[in-house]
Each structure stands twice: as C-alpha cells, then as structure tokens.
Design a protein around this motif. Structure first.
Motif, PDB file in Angstrom:
ATOM      1  N   ALA A   1       0.840  -1.212   0.000  1.00  9.85           N
ATOM      2  CA  ALA A   1       0.000   0.000   0.000  1.00  9.85           C
ATOM      3  C   ALA A   1       0.869   1.254   0.000  1.00  9.85           C
ATOM      4  CB  ALA A   1      -0.924  -0.018   1.211  1.00  9.85           C
ATOM      5  N   GLN A   2       1.991   1.202   0.730  1.00  8.76           N
ATOM      6  CA  GLN A   2       2.895   2.352   0.755  1.00  8.76           C
ATOM      7  C   GLN A   2       3.516   2.592  -0.618  1.00  8.76           C
ATOM      8  OE1 GLN A   2       3.428   4.529   3.271  1.00  8.76           O
ATOM      9  NE2 GLN A   2       4.724   5.684   1.844  1.00  8.76           N
ATOM     10  N   LEU A   3       3.878   1.512  -1.304  1.00  8.97           N
ATOM     11  CA  LEU A   3       4.433   1.657  -2.654  1.00  8.97           C
ATOM     12  C   LEU A   3       3.409   2.273  -3.600  1.00  8.97           C
ATOM     13  CD1 LEU A   3       6.326  -1.748  -3.079  1.00  8.97           C
ATOM     14  CD2 LEU A   3       7.342   0.523  -2.798  1.00  8.97           C
ATOM     15  N   GLU A   4       2.157   1.863  -3.441  1.00 12.50           N
ATOM     16  CA  GLU A   4       1.105   2.427  -4.281  1.00 12.50           C
ATOM     17  C   GLU A   4       0.962   3.931  -4.027  1.00 12.50           C
ATOM     18  OE1 GLU A   4      -3.382   1.180  -5.714  1.00 12.50           O
ATOM     19  OE2 GLU A   4      -2.813   0.824  -3.623  1.00 12.50           O
ATOM     20  N   GLN A   5       1.059   4.330  -2.758  1.00 12.39           N
ATOM     21  CA  GLN A   5       0.988   5.756  -2.426  1.00 12.39           C
ATOM     22  C   GLN A   5       2.173   6.524  -3.011  1.00 12.39           C
ATOM     23  OE1 GLN A   5       0.605   6.223   1.805  1.00 12.39           O
ATOM     24  NE2 GLN A   5      -1.446   5.324   1.889  1.00 12.39           N
ATOM     25  N   GLU A   6       3.303   5.829  -3.152  1.00 14.19           N
ATOM     26  CA  GLU A   6       4.502   6.479  -3.697  1.00 14.19           C
ATOM     27  C   GLU A   6       4.478   6.584  -5.215  1.00 14.19           C
ATOM     28  OE1 GLU A   6       7.724   4.254  -2.152  1.00 14.19           O
ATOM     29  OE2 GLU A   6       7.413   4.909  -0.061  1.00 14.19           O
ATOM     30  N   GLY A   7       3.454   6.015  -5.844  1.00 14.27           N
ATOM     31  CA  GLY A   7       3.303   6.210  -7.284  1.00 14.27           C
ATOM     32  C   GLY A   7       3.370   4.960  -8.137  1.00 14.27           C
ATOM     33  N   PHE A   8       3.659   3.803  -7.547  1.00 12.17           N
ATOM     34  CA  PHE A   8       3.653   2.568  -8.337  1.00 12.17           C
ATOM     35  C   PHE A   8       2.210   2.173  -8.656  1.00 12.17           C
ATOM     36  CE2 PHE A   8       7.844   2.236  -6.403  1.00 12.17           C
ATOM     37  CZ  PHE A   8       8.608   1.693  -7.426  1.00 12.17           C
ATOM     38  N   GLU A   9       1.990   1.732  -9.878  1.00 13.24           N
ATOM     39  CA  GLU A   9       0.672   1.250 -10.250  1.00 13.24           C
ATOM     40  C   GLU A   9       0.387  -0.067  -9.526  1.00 13.24           C
ATOM     41  OE1 GLU A   9      -1.528   2.763 -12.082  1.00 13.24           O
ATOM     42  OE2 GLU A   9      -0.224   4.447 -12.641  1.00 13.24           O
ATOM     43  N   ARG A  10      -0.836  -0.216  -9.049  1.00 17.44           N
ATOM     44  CA  ARG A  10      -1.191  -1.411  -8.276  1.00 17.44           C
ATOM     45  C   ARG A  10      -0.873  -2.695  -9.036  1.00 17.44           C
ATOM     46  NH1 ARG A  10      -5.054  -3.567  -4.240  1.00 17.44           N
ATOM     47  NH2 ARG A  10      -4.954  -1.533  -3.246  1.00 17.44           N
TER      48      ARG A  10
END
Length: 481
Positions: free
Chosen positions: A115-124
């Motif tokens: 979830a943190q990676l997604e917040q940082e801009g990685f596409e789910r």
C-alpha cells in the motif's frame, strides 16, 4: 544450477518488466535464493526490489538473524525494510498457534508495504509480493493437509498466484524448484543464509512430515512420493478451480458484503438450490474473505453446511479468531463484530422513543378515520374484561407470559415471533401495546415475514368492532418529539 533456477523463475511468467517486487526475506536458504536470483535479473527487467524482514521475536537467534538479513541486503545494494512483531502475544490474544500468528502478521506487513508503494506512485498492477515457497514445501503441505483432514481446496496445495487480503498479487516463483536445487544454488553462489535449527527437529507436525514421514515413504513405498504429491495437487487444483469458478459466479446472487460492519450475509434460501460441492466452495470463499483460509478444515466447512441445510431457523456457530456464523431463518451472518453479534439492531429501550396515545371515541368519529397506523377495539367489550383499566394500557417490549388472542384462543408471543420468522436478535426490540400480559397490538416491523404485519402489525382477535359497537378504544403510537 544458477541459470536453471533463474530460468525457472523467468519461465514461471510471474515476474514482469517494470514491477515492484516485495520479497518476503527471512534470510534463510529459500528466500535468499529467491532474492539473489531476482537481483540477477533486476537490471534487464527494470525491477524495484524491496526485501521485507519480519522478526517474530520467538527464538534467541531472531535478532542476530535480522541483522544478518539486513547485511545481506546491503551487499546486494538493497535496503531491507525491518519489522518486529509480538507473535506470542497475538497468538495468546487470538487463541491460535504462534505459527499462525506469524503468518497473519507477515501478510499484514506485506500488504502495508504494498500500500505504501502504491501511495509512492507505483501502479497497483505492477506491485507483487514474492514468497519463496518451493516444490518440497508444496509436497509437505499437501501431505500435511491430507493428514489433517482437508477438502479438495486444501489438497490443491499452495497456489502459485493469489491476491492478498488487500488485492495485491502474491506470487511464488520457486514453487516448482526442489529444495535440493535451492541448496545447490546457495553453495554454487557462496551465499550465507540464516539457518533455522528448529527446522531440523520434530517439535512441529510439519517438521515431522519433512524429516520423518516423507523420508520413510520414499524409502519404503515410493521414492518419487514428493513428485506424486505435487501431481496430485495439480489435479486437485484443476478440479477445484473449475468448481470454484462455478461457485464464485453465483456468489453475487447470494452473498452481500457489508464493509461498514465487516460482515458477510449468505442467503440460504438460494444456497439450498445449489449442489453441496458448490456450497462448500462458497463457504471457503467466505472464510477466505474473513482471513481464515489457513484455518479451513473439512469439519468446519461441514458445520457451516449443516447451518445451511438444517431445519432449525436459529443457530450460532463459533468460528476461528472470534468470528461467528449466525443463522436467522433464511440468512447466515458471518462476522467478528460484537455489535452485530450481540445487538438487536434497535435501541435497548425502544419504547422510550415513542408515545402511546389512546382515546375513547364514538363509532361515527372512528368511521371517518381513513389513514394512519392505529389499532381500534370495541371499548365496552374491553371494559367488561378490564373494568376501569384503560389507563393501564402500556407500550413496551415482550415479557415472559405475553400472549395475543387469535381465533377464539391465544398464542404465546414467543411462538408468534418464531412462526413469523422474526430474527432472535430482534425479538426483544419489537414494540407492543399491552394490558397486563395480553397483547392488543404488535406494532409493524420489517422483521416480520408477512407483508401485512410489516405494514400494519398484528391485532388481537378480542374486542372486535362490530355492528353493535357504540364506543371505540382508539390507539396510536407516535415518535417522541
């Protein structure tokens, strides 16, 4: 061997260019093999690799192993995200094993990092969680579940790919790589993994299967037992996937998910129309949604099936980790929410929210009333049975001994609620207008199965208005302002 392991990871099709790969990294041989192999393809595949180590604080060597895991990642020019967890405390709180508690914590941590990676801009869709289960883990898991008494879904073994609780993809790129190949990879690349000495013991059932039972079966029955168990898992997975797809296609029709109250509702009037193998998979899907996948046993599924097919309209079944399955007529509620388990859904004293208004009127006045929700009785008939007691009429919920007059006799309110399919949890909140233990009017409620009772309520058959009626006892219930 190096290229063989890497080729198998590539051939698995689980690693896609441009992915952010969260690696569950204990520092042991399996996870070290996986991490090292991913580093070899990091540049051509343009991977972002995020090792995650969870220190369960269960063994004396746990802190040293965490430090070694961090050092290994530094040598790979990777930053290992480190977490500590009180597995023993969680196991005690949830009344589960420390192994189950550790698994639960790890998967929650992986989801949080994703979830943190997604917040940082990685596409789910570009985020995955890579775990290092190998081919021998698969064989041991199938045998373990077979001995424990699981169904077809359990015999399908460890899935190659599945969504996490939060919808991030969990992948297992080493699931077709035997443990011997992994150990050879470690030696060939001069890697120095953490070694969990407890894996060599027989304190746990899984260790007994690994270190005693499978070697015994290989020696005395089938030298290829590991491969045979994996083939069996593949066949079981094909059959289970087919039936599960059928079951899931029906789920939207019979399941309602309440995200606010964290509950799942199953319409069993529809479920009863399906074959048992389909319902077993619907139940498994429900238990998976409750994060109880690791706790699913045949006995547990069978107990829930009995709730579905039982003639008993009310029952409560305890599920693992504080969850319950609550049967109320044609609905089963699956939840761990104490408010749903214990509450009736209405105020503890709903009568305090309303005012009972009564008046005595001429029959002519009464006949002019057309609209509204009310009850009306022949006052003179009432007064003969209860002389001077009109002022004792009260608005309340049920009490022991309450009854309502029907067809020249009387019926217990409890029996009427049962016959009208009123949920057990709601029976104590339905309002009634009473004189002593005699119920004159059960107010309308959505809990009733009968449409008329939902709209008008239920009226006593005593004191009917008739052609000889001169005066009317008129009763209304209005909300407190």
């Amino acid at each position: 061997m190096k290229n063989n392991v890497i080729d198998r990871i590539i051939d698995s099709g689980m690693i896609h260019p441009g992915s952010a790969v969260i690696v569950g990294f204990s520092g042991g041989p399996d996870s070290l093999c996986l991490l090292h192999a991913l580093v070899q393809i990091q540049e051509p595949y343009e991977l972002a690799i995020i090792p995650v180590h969870v220190n369960h604080k269960l063994r004396a060597a746990a802190d040293a192993e965490a430090m070694n895991a961090a050092r290994i990642c530094e040598r790979f020019d990777l930053e290992c995200q480190m977490f500590e967890a009180d597995c023993a405390g969680l196991a005690e709180d949830l009344k589960i094993s420390t192994e189950e508690a550790g698994r639960k914590i790890r998967y929650e941590v992986f989801d949080d990092v994703a979830a943190q990676l997604e917040q940082e801009g990685f596409e789910r869709e570009n985020i995955c969680i890579a775990l290092a289960h190998n081919a021998d883990d698969q064989s041991e898991t199938v045998l373990f579940r077979l001995l424990r008494g699981t169904g077809m879904h359990g015999l399908a073994g460890i899935p190659y790919v599945r969504p996490s609780n939060n919808g991030f993809m969990i992948i297992r790129p080493l699931l077709e790589v035997p443990r011997d190949d992994i150990e050879e990879y470690i030696r060939e690349n001069k890697l120095h993994p953490n070694i969990d000495e407890s894996n060599k013991g027989t304190d746990y059932t899984r260790n007994k299967i690994r270190n005693e039972l499978i070697p015994y079966l290989e020696k005395n029955y089938n030298p290829n037992i590991r491969q045979a168990l994996r083939r069996f898992a593949e066949i079981a997975d094909c059959d289970d996937t087919f039936l599960t797809d059928i079951a899931l296609s029906e789920c939207d029709e019979i399941l309602t998910r309440d995200e606010v109250n964290e509950a799942i509702y199953l319409d069993i009037s529809e479920a009863k129309e399906y074959p048992v193998p389909v319902n077993t998979r619907i139940i498994s899907a429900i238990l998976t949604s409750l994060d109880l996948e690791a706790r699913v046993t045949y006995d547990l599924v069978l107990s829930i099936l009995k709730l579905i097919y039982s003639d008993n309209p009310s029952a409560v079944l305890d599920l693992p980790e504080g969850n319950k399955a609550i049967r109320e007529y044609d609905k089963i509620t699956f939840t761990a929410n104490d408010a749903l388990i214990n509450a009736s859904g209405l105020s503890e004293h709903p009568e305090d929210m309303y005012i009972l208004e009564s008046q005595i009127m001429k029959i002519g006045e009464f006949r002019e009333i057309r609209d509204g929700s009310f009850a009306a009785f022949d006052f003179d008939l009432f007064n003969r049975s209860y002389p001077g007691k009109a002022g004792d009429i009260e608005l309340r919920t049920r009490r022991e001994g309450d009854y309502i007059a029907i067809n020249g006799g009387k019926k217990k309110i409890q029996d009427h609620f049962v016959d009208s399919k009123v949920r057990k949890a709601a029976r104590g909140s339905i309002l009634m207008v009473c004189i002593g233990n005699e119920v004159l009017w059960i107010l309308p409620s959505e809990e009733f199965s009968n449409e008329r009772e939902r709209e008008k309520g239920k009226f006593s058959q005593n004191f009917h208005i008739n052609d000889a009626t001169e005066r009317v006892l008129f009763l209304e219930v209005n909300a407190e302002i």
